[in-house]
Design a protein around this motif. Structure first.
Motif, PDB file in Angstrom:
ATOM      1  N   GLY A 161      50.516  71.427  47.188  1.00 33.72           N
ATOM      2  CA  GLY A 161      50.138  71.316  45.786  1.00 33.72           C
ATOM      3  C   GLY A 161      51.086  70.475  44.966  1.00 33.72           C
ATOM      4  N   THR A 162      51.851  69.619  45.619  1.00 33.95           N
ATOM      5  CA  THR A 162      52.776  68.728  44.932  1.00 33.95           C
ATOM      6  C   THR A 162      53.018  67.508  45.814  1.00 33.95           C
ATOM      7  OG1 THR A 162      54.934  68.584  43.829  1.00 33.95           O
ATOM      8  CG2 THR A 162      54.862  69.832  45.881  1.00 33.95           C
ATOM      9  N   ALA A 163      53.208  66.369  45.198  1.00 33.74           N
ATOM     10  CA  ALA A 163      53.357  65.126  45.945  1.00 33.74           C
ATOM     11  C   ALA A 163      54.548  65.203  46.901  1.00 33.74           C
ATOM     12  CB  ALA A 163      53.520  63.952  44.981  1.00 33.74           C
ATOM     13  N   SER A 164      54.276  64.973  48.160  1.00 32.53           N
ATOM     14  CA  SER A 164      55.300  65.122  49.199  1.00 32.53           C
ATOM     15  C   SER A 164      55.129  64.052  50.262  1.00 32.53           C
ATOM     16  CB  SER A 164      55.198  66.513  49.858  1.00 32.53           C
ATOM     17  OG  SER A 164      55.318  67.542  48.898  1.00 32.53           O
ATOM     18  N   ARG A 165      56.219  63.814  50.980  1.00 31.49           N
ATOM     19  CA  ARG A 165      56.177  62.889  52.105  1.00 31.49           C
ATOM     20  C   ARG A 165      56.966  63.504  53.260  1.00 31.49           C
ATOM     21  NH1 ARG A 165      53.540  58.454  50.680  1.00 31.49           N
ATOM     22  NH2 ARG A 165      53.958  57.499  52.711  1.00 31.49           N
ATOM     23  N   LEU A 166      56.788  62.948  54.447  1.00 32.13           N
ATOM     24  CA  LEU A 166      57.470  63.434  55.647  1.00 32.13           C
ATOM     25  C   LEU A 166      58.359  62.338  56.192  1.00 32.13           C
ATOM     26  CD1 LEU A 166      57.582  65.842  57.735  1.00 32.13           C
ATOM     27  CD2 LEU A 166      55.914  64.544  59.075  1.00 32.13           C
ATOM     28  N   VAL A 167      59.613  62.692  56.471  1.00 30.76           N
ATOM     29  CA  VAL A 167      60.539  61.722  57.057  1.00 30.76           C
ATOM     30  C   VAL A 167      61.096  62.270  58.366  1.00 30.76           C
ATOM     31  CG1 VAL A 167      61.184  60.708  54.838  1.00 30.76           C
ATOM     32  CG2 VAL A 167      62.519  62.622  55.762  1.00 30.76           C
ATOM     33  N   ARG A 168      61.527  61.343  59.206  1.00 32.33           N
ATOM     34  CA  ARG A 168      62.138  61.692  60.491  1.00 32.33           C
ATOM     35  C   ARG A 168      63.578  61.207  60.507  1.00 32.33           C
ATOM     36  NH1 ARG A 168      63.791  59.897  65.329  1.00 32.33           N
ATOM     37  NH2 ARG A 168      63.192  61.020  67.241  1.00 32.33           N
ATOM     38  N   VAL A 169      64.442  61.969  61.194  1.00 35.42           N
ATOM     39  CA  VAL A 169      65.819  61.526  61.421  1.00 35.42           C
ATOM     40  C   VAL A 169      65.787  60.186  62.163  1.00 35.42           C
ATOM     41  CG1 VAL A 169      67.910  61.994  62.742  1.00 35.42           C
ATOM     42  CG2 VAL A 169      66.851  63.826  61.428  1.00 35.42           C
ATOM     43  N   PRO A 170      66.479  59.179  61.674  1.00 41.97           N
ATOM     44  CA  PRO A 170      66.469  57.890  62.367  1.00 41.97           C
ATOM     45  C   PRO A 170      67.379  57.890  63.587  1.00 41.97           C
ATOM     46  CG  PRO A 170      67.872  57.768  60.439  1.00 41.97           C
ATOM     47  CD  PRO A 170      67.249  59.137  60.418  1.00 41.97           C
ATOM     48  N   PRO A 171      67.100  57.027  64.543  1.00 46.76           N
ATOM     49  CA  PRO A 171      68.048  56.848  65.648  1.00 46.76           C
ATOM     50  C   PRO A 171      69.423  56.461  65.085  1.00 46.76           C
ATOM     51  CG  PRO A 171      65.978  55.726  66.119  1.00 46.76           C
ATOM     52  CD  PRO A 171      65.905  56.163  64.687  1.00 46.76           C
ATOM     53  N   GLY A 172      70.451  57.006  65.682  1.00 43.75           N
ATOM     54  CA  GLY A 172      71.787  56.712  65.198  1.00 43.75           C
ATOM     55  C   GLY A 172      72.199  57.522  63.989  1.00 43.75           C
ATOM     56  N   HIS A 173      71.412  58.535  63.641  1.00 45.27           N
ATOM     57  CA  HIS A 173      71.768  59.439  62.541  1.00 45.27           C
ATOM     58  C   HIS A 173      73.173  59.993  62.795  1.00 45.27           C
ATOM     59  CE1 HIS A 173      70.984  62.430  59.397  1.00 45.27           C
ATOM     60  NE2 HIS A 173      71.316  63.404  60.218  1.00 45.27           N
ATOM     61  N   ASP A 174      74.088  59.757  61.871  1.00 49.75           N
ATOM     62  CA  ASP A 174      75.507  60.053  62.142  1.00 49.75           C
ATOM     63  C   ASP A 174      76.053  61.176  61.277  1.00 49.75           C
ATOM     64  OD1 ASP A 174      75.465  58.757  59.746  1.00 49.75           O
ATOM     65  OD2 ASP A 174      76.942  57.222  60.267  1.00 49.75           O
ATOM     66  N   ARG A 175      75.190  62.099  60.868  1.00 53.71           N
ATOM     67  CA  ARG A 175      75.662  63.207  60.045  1.00 53.71           C
ATOM     68  C   ARG A 175      76.590  64.120  60.846  1.00 53.71           C
ATOM     69  NH1 ARG A 175      72.032  68.338  58.086  1.00 53.71           N
ATOM     70  NH2 ARG A 175      73.588  69.290  56.712  1.00 53.71           N
ATOM     71  N   ILE A 176      77.706  64.485  60.258  1.00 60.51           N
ATOM     72  CA  ILE A 176      78.623  65.436  60.874  1.00 60.51           C
ATOM     73  C   ILE A 176      78.731  66.654  59.967  1.00 60.51           C
ATOM     74  CG2 ILE A 176      80.974  65.867  61.680  1.00 60.51           C
ATOM     75  CD1 ILE A 176      79.470  63.933  63.427  1.00 60.51           C
ATOM     76  N   ALA A 177      78.398  67.819  60.525  1.00 61.16           N
ATOM     77  CA  ALA A 177      78.522  69.076  59.784  1.00 61.16           C
ATOM     78  C   ALA A 177      79.928  69.627  59.990  1.00 61.16           C
ATOM     79  CB  ALA A 177      77.479  70.079  60.264  1.00 61.16           C
ATOM     80  N   ASP A 178      80.537  70.125  58.917  1.00 60.37           N
ATOM     81  CA  ASP A 178      81.910  70.605  59.020  1.00 60.37           C
ATOM     82  C   ASP A 178      81.953  71.999  59.625  1.00 60.37           C
ATOM     83  OD1 ASP A 178      80.937  72.186  57.015  1.00 60.37           O
ATOM     84  OD2 ASP A 178      82.373  71.567  55.488  1.00 60.37           O
ATOM     85  N   GLY A 179      83.156  72.544  59.747  1.00 60.58           N
ATOM     86  CA  GLY A 179      83.325  73.876  60.298  1.00 60.58           C
ATOM     87  C   GLY A 179      84.561  73.956  61.168  1.00 60.58           C
ATOM     88  N   TRP A 180      84.784  75.138  61.733  1.00 61.83           N
ATOM     89  CA  TRP A 180      85.933  75.367  62.607  1.00 61.83           C
ATOM     90  C   TRP A 180      85.921  74.364  63.754  1.00 61.83           C
ATOM     91  CZ3 TRP A 180      87.203  77.747  67.495  1.00 61.83           C
ATOM     92  CH2 TRP A 180      88.533  78.228  67.576  1.00 61.83           C
ATOM     93  N   ILE A 181      84.749  74.161  64.360  1.00 65.92           N
ATOM     94  CA  ILE A 181      84.513  73.067  65.299  1.00 65.92           C
ATOM     95  C   ILE A 181      83.361  72.256  64.721  1.00 65.92           C
ATOM     96  CG2 ILE A 181      83.776  72.404  67.622  1.00 65.92           C
ATOM     97  CD1 ILE A 181      85.057  74.924  68.686  1.00 65.92           C
ATOM     98  N   PRO A 182      83.623  71.080  64.150  1.00 66.89           N
ATOM     99  CA  PRO A 182      82.549  70.284  63.553  1.00 66.89           C
ATOM    100  C   PRO A 182      81.654  69.683  64.627  1.00 66.89           C
ATOM    101  CG  PRO A 182      84.621  69.090  63.473  1.00 66.89           C
ATOM    102  CD  PRO A 182      84.942  70.458  64.006  1.00 66.89           C
TER     103      PRO A 182
END
Length: 293
Positions: free
Chosen positions: A120-141
């Protein structure tokens, strides 16, 4: 001792998960987990926090990731299902995930039209691209797709049993199912050869997963990142696609408050060594630590 009793993959962030018997654990989590995300036309992420109807969308992704099906669990919506050819060649666009800018590959107008009608609201769908380089932090990232933070969320049945018992005792509240917490790996105490539960298994102790620092499951190894801070998504009935009542946050606030803020339930892990996982695999803790305080 502990065993894997459920493996759940969520191909589209915020949508329904699919339980599987076997899965390959990639550096970014279970194969295809949170590799797609629903966004506004401006590229801002959508989750069940503000769009609980996402829980009524059942995504199915092909083994090779080339096909995605979105199916409606709301028969009254009239949306049915849509089959999509996944593209990694379309132009990339900026997307916003909790205020951080990443890249996404738009999956086209057919997916956008289906999602916009259903939500019920304008939306789009995206995919993670190849080479997505996100690093999540934490005790062991570690690397991560479009998950809230780390690649893998692990939760024990004993932790949920304790929560449900406290909700009943303190407020007369009915028990909640595991899907309120959207884990990837659910563990329970190990079983002896005769099928009975062995005594003294670590998974019999509620919140023992908080102290796990390194763990081997199947051919994979996980490293502890952080405790899972819970949000309003836990208030969403995953079968109804709507918020219902104050639980579990009301009860968790009484005994699971984090000194850094919020309430915690379950633990997040990074992938140290990719490999195949299966329901029934033994969960072997290699290193323990102290619970965060």
């Amino acid at each position: 001792m502990a065993d894997v009793v459920d493996l759940i993959c969520y191909p589209v962030k915020g949508c329904r998960g699919t339980s599987v018997r076997d899965a390959f654990l990639t550096p970014a989590g279970l194969a295809h987990d949170r590799s797609f995300m629903v966004v506004s036309e401006d590229g801002v992420y959508r989750t069940q926090r503000h769009h609980p109807r996402l829980a009524l969308i059942q995504p199915t992704v092909s083994h090779d990731g080339s096909r995605l099906t979105l199916d409606s669990a709301d028969t009254a919506s009239g949306c049915g299902r849509v089959h999509l050819d996944v593209t990694t060649l379309a132009p990339r666009r900026d997307v916003d995930l909790f205020g951080a800018t990443f890249q996404g590959i738009d999956q086209g107008d057919e997916a956008a039209a289906w999602l916009s009608e259903f939500l019920g609201t304008a939306s789009r769908l995206v995919r993670v691209p190849p080479g997505h380089d996100r690093i999540a932090d934490g005790w062991i990232p570690g690397t991560s797709g479009y998950a809230d933070s780390s690649a893998v969320h692990l939760l024990s049945r004993s932790s949920l049993t304790l929560l449900n018992r406290r909700m009943a005792t303190e407020y007369g509240a009915p028990p909640l199912p595991m899907d309120r917490f959207r884990p990837n790996i659910v563990v329970d105490s190990g079983r002896g050869r005769d099928g009975d539960r062995d005594g003294g298994d670590w998974a019999d102790v509620a919140h023992a997963e908080d102290r796990v620092r390194r763990v081997c499951i199947g051919a994979a190894e996980l490293g502890y990142a952080k405790l899972a801070v819970r949000c309003a998504v836990t208030l969403v009935d995953q079968e109804a696609g709507a918020r219902h009542g104050p639980e579990p946050l009301r009860t968790l606030a009484r005994y699971r408050r984090s000194p850094s803020g919020g309430v915690v339930f379950g633990a997040k892990f990074s992938v140290v060594r990719p490999g195949k996982l299966s329901v029934g695999d033994e969960v072997v803790v290699q290193e323990w630590g102290e619970a965060e305080s």
